[in-house]
Design a protein around this motif. Structure first.
Motif, PDB file in Angstrom:
ATOM      1  N   UNK A   1      -8.327   6.152  -4.911  1.00 17.21           N
ATOM      2  CA  UNK A   1      -8.635   5.820  -3.515  1.00 17.21           C
ATOM      3  C   UNK A   1      -9.304   4.459  -3.364  1.00 17.21           C
ATOM      4  N   UNK A   2      -9.291   3.665  -4.424  1.00 10.09           N
ATOM      5  CA  UNK A   2      -9.880   2.321  -4.360  1.00 10.09           C
ATOM      6  C   UNK A   2      -8.859   1.337  -3.803  1.00 10.09           C
ATOM      7  N   UNK A   3      -8.609   1.435  -2.502  1.00 10.95           N
ATOM      8  CA  UNK A   3      -7.698   0.495  -1.854  1.00 10.95           C
ATOM      9  C   UNK A   3      -8.051   0.366  -0.382  1.00 10.95           C
ATOM     10  N   UNK A   4      -7.700  -0.789   0.177  1.00 11.41           N
ATOM     11  CA  UNK A   4      -7.826  -0.993   1.612  1.00 11.41           C
ATOM     12  C   UNK A   4      -6.544  -0.524   2.279  1.00 11.41           C
ATOM     13  N   UNK A   5      -6.700   0.171   3.374  1.00 10.59           N
ATOM     14  CA  UNK A   5      -5.552   0.578   4.183  1.00 10.59           C
ATOM     15  C   UNK A   5      -5.661  -0.079   5.550  1.00 10.59           C
TER      16      UNK A   5
END
Length: 323
Positions: free
Chosen positions: A122-126
């Motif tokens: 879940x280490x991402x920008x959306x």
């Protein structure tokens, strides 16, 4: 690595550059132009287009018979005018019938773009950007007095009805660090939500070893306050596959080689191992009996999944969940 609060503030600081990209990118050239503009305005974040979801609309404004725009907020206009008439729809219809007031709606699609921000699933920008087009929807009171306010403002109309009033455009909706959002969500719950268990399963099984979570899933996220002024978070995963999920060709009663072949074919069509498991949880394209049969086969000595994947399936059978 930023903490939850820091990510929230950082995303706020990033928003102006993303808004500027929306104003510069023409919709007519497709998402690739949007990605190029984002690379110019936010070069530190290599956003890529992950998914697009459409088929929705929301209320627009109101235009008079001469083409003059009276308001951009149709619902607000109606509530104010109705309140001035003690909530009497008949009175409102009598005052405005025959004036040719054109209600508009915004039809749209949501584009989901992602950029990695670390090593975890879940280490991402959306980034969520709406593609909007205003259309002339219907003439108010053309059929007399409506039964309800909803019938007046948002009648059931064919999906492609209405006259476009301008070109479509991009509108920034929000940018979020997914891990930070799920962290805030986790604090409010005594037990992990299904989405938390899903990303834990992703990290534990072969899917997490083979590919990034954001290559295959994005999240529909929302936050609001309940009547006790407590924050309520929701996060529903959506597959980045275009259209419907693949069909699963296994049949109940199949075991061993036949079921293994069906699982392999499903994973291949999705592009990563254990895809059948996550689609069982989210899209329900794969039936639940598959998980039970896999474990029964393993207990009989026919293992066709790595042990880490079997452990995830066993845990699900003991503590099932769905999204």
């Amino acid at each position: 690595m930023k903490d939850t609060a820091a990510w929230s503030e950082y995303c706020k600081s990033l928003a102006p550059a993303l808004i500027h990209a929306c104003t510069m990118a023409p919709v007519s050239t497709g998402p690739s132009a949007l990605v190029r503009e984002l690379a110019n305005t936010a070069p530190d974040w290599p956003f890529r287009h992950a998914a697009c979801r459409g088929g929705w609309h929301r209320l627009g404004g109101l235009i008079d018979a001469k083409g003059k725009r009276l308001t951009d907020n149709l619902e607000g206009w109606a509530e104010t005018e109705l309140a001035a008439r003690q909530g009497d729809l008949g009175w409102l219809a009598e005052d405005y019938a025959g004036q040719g007031l054109l209600a508009t709606r915004l039809v749209g699609r949501t584009h989901y773009l992602v950029a990695p921000a670390g090593d975890g699933p879940t280490d991402f920008l959306q980034l969520e950007i709406e593609e909007l087009q205003e259309i002339g929807s219907h003439t108010l009171f053309a059929d007399g007095e409506p039964a309800t306010l909803d019938e007046l403002l948002d009648p059931q109309l064919p999906a492609h009805s209405g006259r476009p009033l301008g070109l479509p455009s991009y509108t920034f909706r929000r940018v979020s660090h997914v891990g930070a959002f799920l962290g805030r969500m986790r604090v409010t719950r005594p037990e992990p939500a299904p989405i938390h268990r899903m990303v834990e399963d992703w990290a534990a099984c072969s899917a997490g070893q083979a590919s990034d979570f954001c290559n295959h899933w994005v999240l529909a996220m929302s936050e609001h306050q309940d009547r006790f002024l407590q924050s309520v978070f929701r996060a529903k995963p959506m597959s980045t596959l275009e259209g419907h999920p693949p069909a699963f060709h296994g049949e109940q009663g199949q075991t061993n080689g036949a079921l293994r072949a069906a699982l392999t074919a499903y994973d291949r069509s999705c592009g990563y191992p254990m895809a059948w498991y996550f689609h069982m949880l989210v899209t329900h394209a794969v039936p639940h009996w598959v998980a039970q049969t896999i474990i029964e086969d393993a207990q009989a000595g026919f293992e066709y999944l790595p042990e880490r994947d079997l452990a995830v399936v066993r845990d699900w059978l003991h503590r099932p969940y769905a999204l």
